[in-house]
Design a protein around this motif. Structure first.
Motif, short mmCIF file in Angstrom:
data_model
loop_
_atom_site.label_atom_id
_atom_site.label_comp_id
_atom_site.label_asym_id
_atom_site.label_seq_id
_atom_site.Cartn_x
_atom_site.Cartn_y
_atom_site.Cartn_z
N ALA A 36 1.05 -0.93 0.14
CA ALA A 36 -0.21 0.11 0.58
C ALA A 36 1.24 1.08 -0.21
O ALA A 36 0.69 2.53 -0.24
N ASN A 37 1.80 1.29 0.71
CA ASN A 37 2.96 2.41 1.00
C ASN A 37 3.46 2.54 -1.05
O ASN A 37 4.24 3.77 -0.92
N PHE A 38 3.51 1.86 -1.45
CA PHE A 38 4.30 1.97 -2.45
C PHE A 38 3.25 2.50 -4.10
O PHE A 38 3.82 1.55 -5.00
N GLY A 39 2.30 2.52 -3.43
CA GLY A 39 1.22 2.51 -4.87
C GLY A 39 0.08 1.74 -5.00
O GLY A 39 -0.73 1.63 -5.72
N GLY A 40 0.22 0.42 -4.58
CA GLY A 40 -0.52 -0.35 -5.05
C GLY A 40 -1.74 -1.18 -3.49
O GLY A 40 -1.90 -0.43 -3.13
N ILE A 41 -2.38 -1.68 -3.81
CA ILE A 41 -3.82 -2.04 -2.40
C ILE A 41 -2.73 -3.96 -2.12
O ILE A 41 -2.60 -4.42 -2.72
N GLY A 42 -2.54 -3.33 -0.86
CA GLY A 42 -2.43 -4.19 -0.24
C GLY A 42 -3.98 -4.77 0.69
O GLY A 42 -4.29 -4.32 0.85
N VAL A 43 -2.75 -6.41 0.67
CA VAL A 43 -3.95 -7.44 1.02
C VAL A 43 -3.37 -8.37 2.35
O VAL A 43 -2.96 -9.28 2.47
N GLY A 85 -6.62 -3.64 1.44
CA GLY A 85 -7.70 -4.52 1.89
C GLY A 85 -7.57 -6.34 2.29
O GLY A 85 -6.40 -6.50 3.31
N VAL A 86 -9.22 -6.60 2.91
CA VAL A 86 -8.79 -8.14 3.07
C VAL A 86 -9.61 -9.63 1.84
O VAL A 86 -10.87 -9.26 1.50
N ASN A 87 -8.83 -10.08 2.31
CA ASN A 87 -8.97 -11.76 1.73
C ASN A 87 -10.64 -12.29 2.15
O ASN A 87 -9.50 -12.79 3.39
N GLY A 106 -13.48 -0.33 9.21
CA GLY A 106 -12.84 0.07 8.35
C GLY A 106 -11.98 -0.19 7.19
O GLY A 106 -11.67 0.79 6.29
N VAL A 107 -12.32 -1.35 7.18
CA VAL A 107 -11.00 -1.54 6.20
C VAL A 107 -11.07 -1.13 4.28
O VAL A 107 -12.96 -1.90 4.19
N ASP A 108 -10.81 -0.98 3.53
CA ASP A 108 -11.03 0.56 2.23
C ASP A 108 -11.57 -1.43 1.29
O ASP A 108 -12.93 -0.60 0.78
N ILE A 109 -11.44 -2.49 0.96
CA ILE A 109 -12.10 -2.85 0.54
C ILE A 109 -12.04 -4.49 0.93
O ILE A 109 -11.01 -4.94 1.22
N ILE A 110 -13.19 -5.49 0.83
CA ILE A 110 -12.93 -7.17 1.28
C ILE A 110 -12.93 -7.52 -0.55
O ILE A 110 -13.91 -7.29 -1.16
N PHE A 111 -11.98 -8.91 -0.73
CA PHE A 111 -12.40 -9.35 -1.80
C PHE A 111 -12.69 -10.69 -1.41
O PHE A 111 -12.29 -11.44 0.32
N SER A 127 -21.83 1.24 5.18
CA SER A 127 -19.64 1.98 4.40
C SER A 127 -19.59 1.43 4.44
O SER A 127 -19.90 2.43 2.58
N LYS A 128 -18.23 2.39 4.19
CA LYS A 128 -17.21 2.82 3.00
C LYS A 128 -16.39 1.67 2.57
O LYS A 128 -15.91 2.11 1.15
N THR A 129 -16.81 0.50 2.79
CA THR A 129 -16.22 -0.57 2.74
C THR A 129 -15.99 -1.02 0.71
O THR A 129 -17.75 -1.52 1.05
#
Length: 362
Positions: A36-43, A85-87, A106-111, A127-129
């Motif tokens: 996430a720090n380097f621009g991608g989505i961390g999961v 994100g969370v898988n 408040g995780v950004d996205i769930i896969f 929610s905003k998820t």
């Protein structure tokens, strides 16, 4: 040419790479925050995240919920501006409770894959998820969209399509996995793209497609983006990084793997999987059943009475570097990895390759 950003609603990832969720304990807060720090989505993987927490053997559910919250909070602290994100596999026991915990944090996205996450929208509506189902075909994508539309008036915020060259448990038959040339990822991307058209027209918005499975370098990324995907999902490449949450011996098994070491196994949970051959795998698949199997009760499809070994126990042992008692899942191109690097260097290298290949195409 500029590298396209990945836009999922109000989330913008400067780098069009989603780091795939890897359990057990391979992608937790350390790896997710770095990506996430380097621009991608961390999961973060929600598969038994509490395996190394006190209390896991006494109260597994409570400890897994505690660990999931901890890793989301820690990733957020390590990457305050990144996308986390969370898988969460639909096949895990207590799927709904794990989803609710992730949303509450408040995780950004769930896969969500390993089954059909048909009721996922009801947990995120207030929610905003964001939510993104993981599919293996256009048919499955259409099935999920139809259900979400009919029951929840909800269109996926994104869709991940995983091809047959991915690692871990796979949504294909063993026969399909033995003939992967018949199912190229580019073809699956186009299938999913076609399946989404009707729903995108109804909701007047585009659903970004994230494609994964066998993506190793910038050339692979360009090929998939050119087929119509908005981003790629990469998991195997991120294992051989300093920031990966696995033991160094686990990472070394990736570096040591040859092409002939990548094999399809019949997992105890009834799904085929792609793994790295080792002595443990050879032993259990020669019907030499390990003694005193302790069922961790992690996945719904598993039948402890018939299983040749406990999949969760084997993966936990592997994560800790005890590969004589477990094994590593991996993608089809794991044999191309020959060194451990940092997440930053890996992403920088991939983006340089993307620019180079895009320039050649132009």
């Amino acid at each position: 040419m500029d590298i396209p950003k990945l836009q999922i609603g109000d989330l913008t990832a400067p780098v069009p790479i989603v780091q795939g969720g890897m359990g057990i304990g391979i992608s937790l807060s350390n790896l997710a925050a770095a990506v996430a720090n380097f621009g991608g989505i961390g999961v973060i993987s929600a598969a038994e995240p509490g395996f190394n927490f006190d209390g896991y053997n006494r109260n597994k559910l409570e400890t897994n919920l505690k660990a999931l919250k901890y890793h989301i909070q820690r990733a957020r602290k390590l990457s305050p501006k990144g996308i986390i994100g969370v898988n969460i596999m639909t096949a895990i026991n207590h799927f709904e409770k794990m989803v609710k915990a992730a949303v509450n944090e408040g995780v950004d996205i769930i896969f969500s894959g390993a089954g059909l996450p048909m009721n996922l929208p009801k947990f995120v509506k207030e929610s905003k998820t964001k939510i993104a189902p993981i599919v293996s075909s256009g048919r499955v994508a259409k099935l999920i969209c139809r259900q979400w539309d009919r029951k929840y008036q909800y269109l996926p915020d994104a869709i991940v399509v995983e091809g047959p060259e991915a690692g871990g448990h796979l949504g294909f038959s063993t026969e399909q996995l033995e003939n992967i040339k018949d199912l190229p990822l580019t073809k699956l991307v186009k299938e999913v793209k076609d399946a989404l058209k009707t729903f995108e027209e109804k909701y007047q918005r585009r659903v970004p497609i994230i494609a994964g499975g066998g993506i190793h370098d910038g050339k692979d990324i360009v090929k998939i983006l050119s087929a119509g995907a908005s981003a790629v999902q990469m998991a195997t490449r991120f294992v051989a990084t300093y920031e990966c949450d696995a033991d160094d011996k686990f990472k070394q098994s990736y570096i040591n793997a040859g092409k002939e070491d990548v094999m399809i196994i019949n997992s105890p949970v009834g799904m085929p999987g792609r793994a790295i051959r080792n002595k443990f795998v050879e032993k259990v698949y020669k019907k030499q059943k390990p003694q005193n199997i302790k069922c961790i009760n992690c996945l719904k499809p598993c039948n402890p009475q018939n299983t040749p070994y406990c999949i969760a126990d084997a993966l936990i042992n592997a994560q800790k570097g005890e590969l004589d008692k477990g094994f590593a899942f991996a993608g089809a191109k794991v044999y191309k990895i020959n060194r451990i690097t940092s997440v930053k260097k890996l992403i920088d290298k991939l983006m340089e390759e993307v620019k180079s290949y895009k320039k050649d195409m132009d």
